[in-house]
Each structure stands twice: as structure tokens, then as C-alpha cells.
Scaffold this active site. Structure first.
Site, mmCIF file in Angstrom:
data_model
loop_
_atom_site.group_PDB
_atom_site.id
_atom_site.type_symbol
_atom_site.label_atom_id
_atom_site.label_comp_id
_atom_site.label_asym_id
_atom_site.label_seq_id
_atom_site.Cartn_x
_atom_site.Cartn_y
_atom_site.Cartn_z
ATOM 1 N N HIS A 12 0.827 -1.212 0.000
ATOM 2 C CA HIS A 12 0.000 0.000 0.000
ATOM 3 C C HIS A 12 0.858 1.258 0.000
ATOM 4 C CE1 HIS A 12 0.983 0.915 4.186
ATOM 5 N NE2 HIS A 12 0.850 -0.389 4.424
ATOM 6 N N GLU A 23 -2.088 -6.856 7.599
ATOM 7 C CA GLU A 23 -0.778 -6.821 8.240
ATOM 8 C C GLU A 23 -0.825 -7.607 9.540
ATOM 9 O OE1 GLU A 23 2.340 -6.915 8.222
ATOM 10 O OE2 GLU A 23 2.886 -4.856 7.702
#
Length: 182
Positions: A9, A82
Site C-alpha cells: 500500500h 498486516e
């Protein structure tokens, strides 16, 4: 064989201030939005069959920018999140190093976070997500927008590295891309 493009990202304020984000749902900052546009331009020539993303905003927002020129919808999947940073979430890396010196350094690549996940748990769930994506598009090009740690452990898997050896893999910059075959 599927072609998988793993994309980290774009940047957030916490990336730039070196705070442990984990599963905190932090938005892209201006730099991150610009990075998303740049990686979208880089990936525009590919014939993409599907775009998956972590369900956290920073990944979904990056994925949506990438998806636009391909006229595809993003499929958010929590498998690509994550690592759960537990007690580390929101702390600056110097604070983490001070309070948990035995878990920092190379140990962070194979040790559970206090109150959070272990890298092997992230690897297992991300691999399951990747298997689902490849099963749905076994001969296509798939983009997965995810996070630095998650991509590290998926890359380690592709290289045949265990979590300890994953420490040898350098971190992927925000909006960086890794290409693998599955």
C-alpha cells in the site's frame, strides 16, 4: 500458472513517523495517494484478471486506484492484513526497541508480538488467501495489495525461507511491487 503482483500500500502518516501500524486502520496520506497513482500507471499495461486487497483502508484505497484503469472491482480479504502488532500498535520503533529489546531486530521476523500475532500466523492466513485467489484465476494475472510484513512472509514462502530466514529479505517500499508465479 498464475502471475501474482504483490503490491505494498501507499504511505501513511504512521509509515513516515515510524509507528507500528499493524491492523490499525490508518488512511493514506498525500504521499501515499500519489504513490498509488504512480503504481497504477506502472501496472496499467498488464492484463489484470482480479485485484485483491487487505481489508484495511490504506490497502483498499491503493487497490481502488490500481483497479480503475482495468475496470475491475477490488475484493477486500482480511487474509491479506498486516500482522496484529498487539501492544506495539501505535508505538514508535525506538519505544518498541527499548521496551522489548529481545523481540526486536531479527527476532521480529519470527516472534509473536506481545498480545498480537506471530509471523507464522500471518504467513498461514495470507497463503490461504492467495490459494483462494489462484484457484479463482489459475492462469490469470492477479494483483494483491497488502502490507510490508505480509508481503515479506509471502516472499519468504516463495523463496523457501522459514520465518527466521525471512529476516534476510529487505523491506519493500510503499507502493513497491513484487512479481511471483504460482
Amino acid at each position: 500458472m498464475a502471475h501474482i503482483l504483490l503490491v505494498r500500500h501507499g504511505a501513511t502518516e504512521w509509515n513516515e513517523t515510524k509507528r507500528a501500524q499493524g491492523q490499525a486502520d490508518i488512511d493514506l496520506n498525500e504521499t501515499g495517494r500519489q504513490q498509488a497513482l504512480e503504481v497504477a500507471r506502472e501496472l496499467e499495461p498488464y492484463k489484470v484478471d482480479a485485484i485483491y486487497s487487505s481489508d484495511l483502508a490504506r490497502s483498499v484505497d491503493t487497490a481502488r486506484v490500481i483497479a480503475e484503469p482495468h475496470r475491475l472491482q477490488v475484493a477486500p480479504d482480511p487474509a491479506f492484513r498486516e500482522i496484529d502488532q498487539g501492544e506495539w500498535e501505535g508505538l514508535h520503533v525506538t519505544e518498541i526497541r527499548r521496551r522489548w529489546p529481545e523481540l526486536w531486530g531479527e527476532a521480529r521476523h519470527h516472534s509473536a508480538r506481545p498480545g498480537g500475532e506471530a509471523p507464522m500466523q500471518v504467513r498461514a492466513r495470507a497463503l490461504e488467501g492467495l490459494k483462494r485467489a489462484v484457484a479463482a484465476h489459475p492462469h490469470g494475472t492477479i494483483i494483491v495489495v497488502s502490507h510490508g510484513g505480509t508481503i515479506r512472509w509471502l516472499s519468504a514462502e516463495a523463496l523457501g525461507y522459514d520465518d527466521r530466514r525471512s529476516a534476510r529479505i529487505r523491506g519493500l517500499a510503499n507502493a513497491g511491487v513484487i512479481s511471483v508465479q504460482a
